[in-house]
Enzyme design. Structure first.
Site, PDB file in Angstrom:
ATOM      1  N   LYS A  93       0.841  -1.004  -0.094  1.00 45.92           N
ATOM      2  CA  LYS A  93      -0.022   0.038  -0.055  1.00 45.92           C
ATOM      3  C   LYS A  93       0.879   1.215  -0.009  1.00 45.92           C
ATOM      4  CE  LYS A  93      -3.625   2.251   2.652  1.00 45.92           C
ATOM      5  NZ  LYS A  93      -4.760   2.010   3.986  1.00 45.92           N
ATOM      6  N   SER A 169      -9.369   2.227   3.357  1.00 46.61           N
ATOM      7  CA  SER A 169      -8.319   3.129   2.370  1.00 46.61           C
ATOM      8  C   SER A 169      -7.413   2.060   1.779  1.00 46.61           C
ATOM      9  CB  SER A 169      -7.447   4.109   3.301  1.00 46.61           C
ATOM     10  OG  SER A 169      -6.600   3.371   4.113  1.00 46.61           O
ATOM     11  N   SER A 193      -9.637  -0.212   7.480  1.00 45.73           N
ATOM     12  CA  SER A 193      -8.927   0.074   6.122  1.00 45.73           C
ATOM     13  C   SER A 193      -8.511  -1.203   5.555  1.00 45.73           C
ATOM     14  CB  SER A 193      -8.105   1.172   6.169  1.00 45.73           C
ATOM     15  OG  SER A 193      -8.658   2.401   6.371  1.00 45.73           O
TER      16      SER A 193
END
Length: 492
Positions: A93, A169, A193
């Site tokens: 990420k 996210s 997330s």
């Protein structure tokens, strides 16, 4: 056999190696049927095919990945893999530092033209274990919300339906795993997330106990922020957690090494386990009926497997006010590290969060912290009577993907639709999402398993038992760019 390398029967090579789990790839490497180079080439080919429509990556390191895969292939040919993930393709990420690649955080405020010479602890552990790093996956700006769009990287889309969000996210990470762009991805979870996008994309996503996976630098959003795996299977998640939980002195909040191997006892089942089933946590008013139905069916499977299931709420009020307040103050803190010129180019949603955070006094923040402490104590006591708490993962299926700043921003729009995720960031307990069905429209539904603090292995064991009796489904990937109704995102 090297510790941590699973010794399962070797599968037959599939038509496309991009559809293999990490565990399957390792078995194929061990048998000599497939090489890490072949698996990496398959993953890169899948990325090239789906990236224009999904926009799951902000960058792909083709040459670096191929070089790492060639080195791994040589080690396997010599019978000397260097670690538990040697040759397995993994993505990172884009909030997590990765040596040699920019970490842009979904933000125009980050200058890509600087030295990127540090690996975060989890990234370093993945490299040491021989993982092949594919690239960086998309995130909303600073990981600020539960959908993945940003002014810098555009809209990321759900591989089950390109008109829908993958969540956030860690939306790029979840979309990548669901689409076969590497079987593993590293995500972060500050209010859901990892678990939200795992539920929306039909993956396994785990938020381990806080501190289990060391972090550096620590999140500006504080001690709600965890790192954890996105995976095609529970066994893959356990395998990855065993790698990234290894110690790193840069994180002063990290737990001491526990010496456990999550793969040991993973298949021991749930017979006799005391399970609390809470379909609403006592306060969630708008759970989608298809989500409620699928999760209830999955819980009945736990009973079939021998668990003792009790329908009971844990007995706390909705802590959304606590989560939102602490999150907004974190956004305000981060906002004040930016120059006026930088502030002017931020995501309107992040800007709204930060300006809400400006309103909190020191006394109000301290009161929120005390309320959080009371919640944590309450759940420690509740979990003395239960081995597992089970809830839906998210109250709704994936909703429409839209550009950043499209929806009016308030607390309800930020997190009101995911009432099951953020409480367990406050309490820091391990929590895992696994797929338990599809809606009639063909969108994934997730079930959440929450364990006592520090019992990450128990959560994985229960998830593995349930996974073994639930059907495995993957998106068809038969769409094309035109299906989004909007221009595709940036190319890799």
């Amino acid at each position: 056999m090297r510790r941590g390398l699973p010794t399962l029967p070797c599968p037959m090579p599939p038509t496309d190696l991009a559809d293999c789990t990490a565990t399957e790839l390792l078995a194929l490497y061990r048998s000599g049927q497939v090489s890490p180079l072949e698996a990496t080439q398959a993953a890169l080919s899948r990325i090239a095919r789906v990236q224009p429509a999904l926009n799951a990556f902000v960058m792909v390191g083709h040459e670096e990945a191929l070089a790492a895969a060639r080195a791994s292939t040589g080690r396997w040919q010599r019978g000397a893999p260097c670690g538990a993930l040697d040759g397995v393709p993994v993505s990172i990420k884009d909030l997590v530092l990765t040596r040699g690649w920019p970490t842009l955080r979904g933000s125009h405020t980050v200058d890509a033209a600087q030295a990127w010479d540090i690996d975060a602890p989890a990234t370093a552990r993945l490299r040491e274990a021989g993982a092949v790093l594919l690239g960086k996956t998309t995130t909303p700006e600073f990981g600020c919300k539960g959908e993945t769009n940003s002014p810098r990287s555009g809209i990321t889309r759900n591989p089950w339906d390109l008109t829908k969000t993958p969540g956030g996210s860690s939306g790029g990470a979840a979309a990548a795993v669901a689409a076969g762009c590497g079987p593993l991805a590293l995500g972060t979870d500050g209010a859901g997330s990892v678990r939200i996008p795992a539920a929306f994309c039909g993956n396994v996503g785990m938020k381990p106990s806080f501190g289990r996976v060391p972090a550096y630098p620590l999140s500006p959003f504080g001690t709600v922020a965890h790192l954890g795996p996105h995976a095609m299977s529970v066994r893959d998640a356990a395998l990855m957690l065993g790698v990234i939980k290894q110690p790193d002195a840069r994180d002063w909040t990290a737990l001491p090494p526990d010496g456990t191997d999550q793969l040991v006892g993973l298949d021991d089942g749930v017979r006799g386990l005391r399970v609390a089933w809470s379909p609403t946590l006592g306060y969630a008013k708008n759970v989608h009926p298809e989500v409620a139905e699928a999760c209830a069916r999955a819980v009945r499977r736990l009973e079939d497997l021998g668990a003792h299931v009790e329908a009971i709420d844990p007995g706390f009020e909705d802590p959304l006010e606590i989560t939102a307040g602490l999150w907004f103050v974190g956004a305000w803190t981060l906002w004040n590290t930016l120059s006026p010129a930088q502030q002017a180019v931020t995501d309107p949603d992040f800007r709204a969060e930060a300006l809400l955070g400006e309103r909190y006094s020191a006394l109000e923040v301290q009161r929120l912290a005390l309320r959080r402490g009371a919640l944590g104590s309450h759940m420690r006591q509740f979990m003395q009577r239960h081995d597992l708490l089970v809830t839906p993962a998210v109250a709704v299926p994936a909703f429409d993907a839209v550009p950043a700043g499209t929806r009016p921003f308030d607390t309800a729009s930020m997190l009101g639709w995911t009432p099951f995720s953020y409480p367990f960031n406050l309490t820091q307990q391990p929590a895992l999402t696994l797929p338990c069905g599809l809606t009639r429209a063909g969108l994934p539904i997730g079930l959440q398993l929450v364990g006592p603090m520090f019992d990450d292995a128990g959560v994985l064991r229960a998830a593995r038992a349930l996974e073994s009796v639930l059907p495995v489904r993957r998106p068809s990937l038969t769409w094309d760019d035109a299906a989004t109704g909007a221009p595709p995102g940036p190319a890799a």
